[in-house]
Design an enzyme around this catalytic site. Structure first.
Site, PDB file in Angstrom:
ATOM      1  N   SER A   1       0.862  -1.175   0.000  1.00 22.99           N
ATOM      2  CA  SER A   1       0.000   0.000   0.000  1.00 22.99           C
ATOM      3  C   SER A   1       0.901   1.229   0.000  1.00 22.99           C
ATOM      4  O   SER A   1       1.655   1.446   0.940  1.00 22.99           O
ATOM      5  CB  SER A   1      -0.898  -0.040   1.241  1.00 22.99           C
ATOM      6  OG  SER A   1      -1.621   1.157   1.383  1.00 22.99           O
TER       7      SER A   1
ATOM      8  N   LYS B   1      -1.169  -0.928  -4.370  1.00 27.24           N
ATOM      9  CA  LYS B   1      -2.340  -0.105  -4.019  1.00 27.24           C
ATOM     10  C   LYS B   1      -1.874   1.323  -3.814  1.00 27.24           C
ATOM     11  O   LYS B   1      -0.890   1.558  -3.118  1.00 27.24           O
ATOM     12  CB  LYS B   1      -2.973  -0.662  -2.751  1.00 27.24           C
ATOM     13  CG  LYS B   1      -3.961   0.252  -2.039  1.00 27.24           C
ATOM     14  CD  LYS B   1      -4.709  -0.504  -0.954  1.00 27.24           C
ATOM     15  CE  LYS B   1      -4.756   0.269   0.349  1.00 27.24           C
ATOM     16  NZ  LYS B   1      -5.480  -0.469   1.401  1.00 27.24           N
TER      17      LYS B   1
ATOM     18  N   LYS C   1      -2.724   5.129  -2.486  1.00 29.67           N
ATOM     19  CA  LYS C   1      -3.612   5.954  -1.673  1.00 29.67           C
ATOM     20  C   LYS C   1      -3.969   7.185  -2.500  1.00 29.67           C
ATOM     21  O   LYS C   1      -3.096   7.780  -3.153  1.00 29.67           O
ATOM     22  CB  LYS C   1      -2.893   6.377  -0.396  1.00 29.67           C
ATOM     23  CG  LYS C   1      -2.666   5.223   0.581  1.00 29.67           C
ATOM     24  CD  LYS C   1      -3.985   4.724   1.152  1.00 29.67           C
ATOM     25  CE  LYS C   1      -3.749   3.844   2.364  1.00 29.67           C
ATOM     26  NZ  LYS C   1      -5.017   3.361   2.946  1.00 29.67           N
TER      27      LYS C   1
ATOM     28  N   ASP D   1      -7.109   3.356  -2.925  1.00 33.87           N
ATOM     29  CA  ASP D   1      -7.810   3.445  -1.635  1.00 33.87           C
ATOM     30  C   ASP D   1      -7.963   4.907  -1.249  1.00 33.87           C
ATOM     31  O   ASP D   1      -6.968   5.612  -1.076  1.00 33.87           O
ATOM     32  CB  ASP D   1      -7.011   2.692  -0.559  1.00 33.87           C
ATOM     33  CG  ASP D   1      -7.731   2.627   0.784  1.00 33.87           C
ATOM     34  OD1 ASP D   1      -8.871   3.138   0.885  1.00 33.87           O
ATOM     35  OD2 ASP D   1      -7.148   2.047   1.729  1.00 33.87           O
TER      36      ASP D   1
ATOM     37  N   GLU E   1     -11.193   1.210  -3.342  1.00 38.07           N
ATOM     38  CA  GLU E   1     -11.477   0.955  -1.919  1.00 38.07           C
ATOM     39  C   GLU E   1     -12.010   2.200  -1.211  1.00 38.07           C
ATOM     40  O   GLU E   1     -11.420   3.274  -1.297  1.00 38.07           O
ATOM     41  CB  GLU E   1     -10.173   0.476  -1.261  1.00 38.07           C
ATOM     42  CG  GLU E   1     -10.310   0.081   0.206  1.00 38.07           C
ATOM     43  CD  GLU E   1      -8.980  -0.457   0.772  1.00 38.07           C
ATOM     44  OE1 GLU E   1      -8.066  -0.783  -0.021  1.00 38.07           O
ATOM     45  OE2 GLU E   1      -8.862  -0.551   2.004  1.00 38.07           O
TER      46      GLU E   1
ATOM     47  N   ASP F   1     -13.862  -0.997   3.207  1.00 36.88           N
ATOM     48  CA  ASP F   1     -12.964  -1.225   4.338  1.00 36.88           C
ATOM     49  C   ASP F   1     -13.660  -0.647   5.580  1.00 36.88           C
ATOM     50  O   ASP F   1     -14.409  -1.360   6.271  1.00 36.88           O
ATOM     51  CB  ASP F   1     -11.613  -0.532   4.016  1.00 36.88           C
ATOM     52  CG  ASP F   1     -10.597  -0.555   5.150  1.00 36.88           C
ATOM     53  OD1 ASP F   1     -10.927  -1.029   6.251  1.00 36.88           O
ATOM     54  OD2 ASP F   1      -9.460  -0.073   4.970  1.00 36.88           O
TER      55      ASP F   1
ATOM     56  N   LYS G   1     -10.343  -6.767   7.962  1.00 33.34           N
ATOM     57  CA  LYS G   1      -9.307  -6.520   8.966  1.00 33.34           C
ATOM     58  C   LYS G   1      -9.886  -6.989  10.285  1.00 33.34           C
ATOM     59  O   LYS G   1     -10.923  -6.463  10.724  1.00 33.34           O
ATOM     60  CB  LYS G   1      -9.008  -5.024   9.079  1.00 33.34           C
ATOM     61  CG  LYS G   1      -8.358  -4.393   7.864  1.00 33.34           C
ATOM     62  CD  LYS G   1      -8.160  -2.891   8.075  1.00 33.34           C
ATOM     63  CE  LYS G   1      -7.524  -2.264   6.846  1.00 33.34           C
ATOM     64  NZ  LYS G   1      -7.520  -0.784   6.926  1.00 33.34           N
TER      65      LYS G   1
ATOM     66  N   GLY H   1      -4.517  -4.261   6.101  1.00 35.89           N
ATOM     67  CA  GLY H   1      -3.527  -4.088   7.156  1.00 35.89           C
ATOM     68  C   GLY H   1      -3.634  -2.717   7.767  1.00 35.89           C
ATOM     69  O   GLY H   1      -4.296  -1.826   7.210  1.00 35.89           O
TER      70      GLY H   1
END
Ligand code: OSB
Ligand code: MG
Length: 370
Positions: free
Chosen positions: A135, A161, A163, A188, A213, A238, A262, A290
């Protein structure tokens, strides 16, 4: 097993590089290590709440208070033979899912050690290594983002991934997709958009992303279902999924097509397992998220991700992506096929390095049964 003692360690861990998301930038990560003692054995759990209420309303400070004041008194001096017993005891405490999850993880570790079985075996995991990705935080510029992504790709990560946040989304993602046309890529937003502002994300639908996400706020299940109808790329939730009930409702509402599980966010491994089972029955892909965990939480994530329904790569990177020094003796490394081995020793399968624990502990508290 009769819970004879519990100890809390408030840790502040320096990250190898700052991590920036739509909710802020951190150079350190806080968490609580939870130690429980029973029958001459010690179990460890990690409460993943961080210092600030950016990702979730829970913080390490609120978890510390709830553990000390309510959760620990509910289990101290009492016998438990399963995580279900813990969850039933926790029922009278509303919310505070990360605090509950940390304590429950310590019980899983203890039960595994008592039975000589790994967490993977206790959960029913079917893989001895799991597909992982990295990530990547928001960078200073699209060029800087490309450099960082290239670095991780050259280390062997086969799923990336990014951000994103408003204004720092399309250009970055298009640039990475241009450089790596076939890579498994996802983004995400950590709840940074509204249904209106998320219209700016529509061009992402052309980039063949694995998923988008958590674009909208945590409590926007209904608006997520409206947004999903506009995209062919799957929306993955998430923050919005805090229980098996929410998972079912989100799926029935078509608010998402994929779920990030998670254990910390949903109140424990037992709840994570329940969401996995629900999604598996419905043919919905899940993956293990995570929260920059230490070696303790990472071991738990790897065991969870070994369940059969985890068909997408997890946000479980090698230890050196997070910490120069970790609190576990074990360090996790990336295999050439972008997998990480699932621990096989009893319980979580990791041991605590006392010197590292001492170095990162900024507050400590212990409780004994009378
Ligand atoms: O939204 O998935 C998230 C880290 C902290 C809190 C929330 C998130 C993340 C990450 C990093 O994306 C995942 C990891 O590598 O641990
Ligand atoms: Mg996320």
């Amino acid at each position: 097993m009769n819970i004879e003692g519990v100890a809390l360690y408030y840790l502040r861990m320096p990250l190898v590089s700052p991590f920036e998301t739509s909710f802020g930038r951190s150079e350190t990560r806080d968490c609580i290590l939870i130690e429980i003692r029973a029958d001459g054995l010690i179990g460890y759990g990690e409460c993943a709440a961080d210092y600030d209420p950016g990702y979730s309303s829970e913080t390490a400070g609120t978890s510390w208070y709830i553990l000390q004041e309510f959760l620990i008194p509910l289990v101290l001096g009492k016998p438990f033979s399963s995580p279900t017993g813990f969850q039933n005891a926790f029922d009278q405490v509303r919310g505070h899912l990360m605090a509950k999850a940390g304590l429950e993880m310590a019980l899983w570790d203890l039960l595994g050690k008592a039975q000589g079985r790994s967490l993977r075996q206790l959960l029913g995991g079917v893989r001895d290594r799991v597909d992982v990705g990295v990530s990547v935080g928001i960078q200073a510029s699209p060029e800087a983002m490309l450099k960082v992504v290239e670095g991780y790709v050259s280390q062997g990560y086969k799923r990336i991934k990014l951000k994103i946040k408003p204004g720092r989304d399309l250009v970055e993602t298009q640039a990475v997709r241009h450089l790596f046309p076939d890579m498994r890529l996802q983004v995400d937003a950590n709840s940074a958009y509204t249904l209106e502002s998320a219209q700016a994300l529509l061009p992402l639908d052309e980039l063949n992303l694995l998923l988008i996400e958590q674009p909208l706020y945590e409590d926007d299940l209904w608006d997520h279902s409206r947004l999903q109808a506009q995209f062919s790329t799957p929306i993955c939730l998430d923050e919005s999924i805090t229980s098996p009930r929410h998972a079912r409702q989100a799926l029935e509402m078509k608010a998402c097509k994929v779920i990030n599980i998670k254990a910390g966010r949903v109140g424990g491994l037992s709840q994570g397992l329940a969401i996995h089972n629900l999604c598996r029955d419905r043919g919905v892909p899940v993956w293990c998220g995570g929260m920059l965990e230490t070696g303790v939480g990472r071991a738990s994530n790897l065991a969870l991700a070994s369940l059969p329904g985890f068909t997408l790569p997890g946000d479980i990177s090698a230890s050196d992506r997070y910490y120069l020094q970790d609190i576990t003796h074990e360090r996790f490394t990336l295999n050439p096929d972008s997998t990480i081995d699932v621990p096989s020793a009893p319980g979580l399968g990791v041991s605590i390095d006392p010197a590292a624990l001492e170095r990162f502990t900024i507050n400590q508290l212990s409780f004994s049964a009378k």
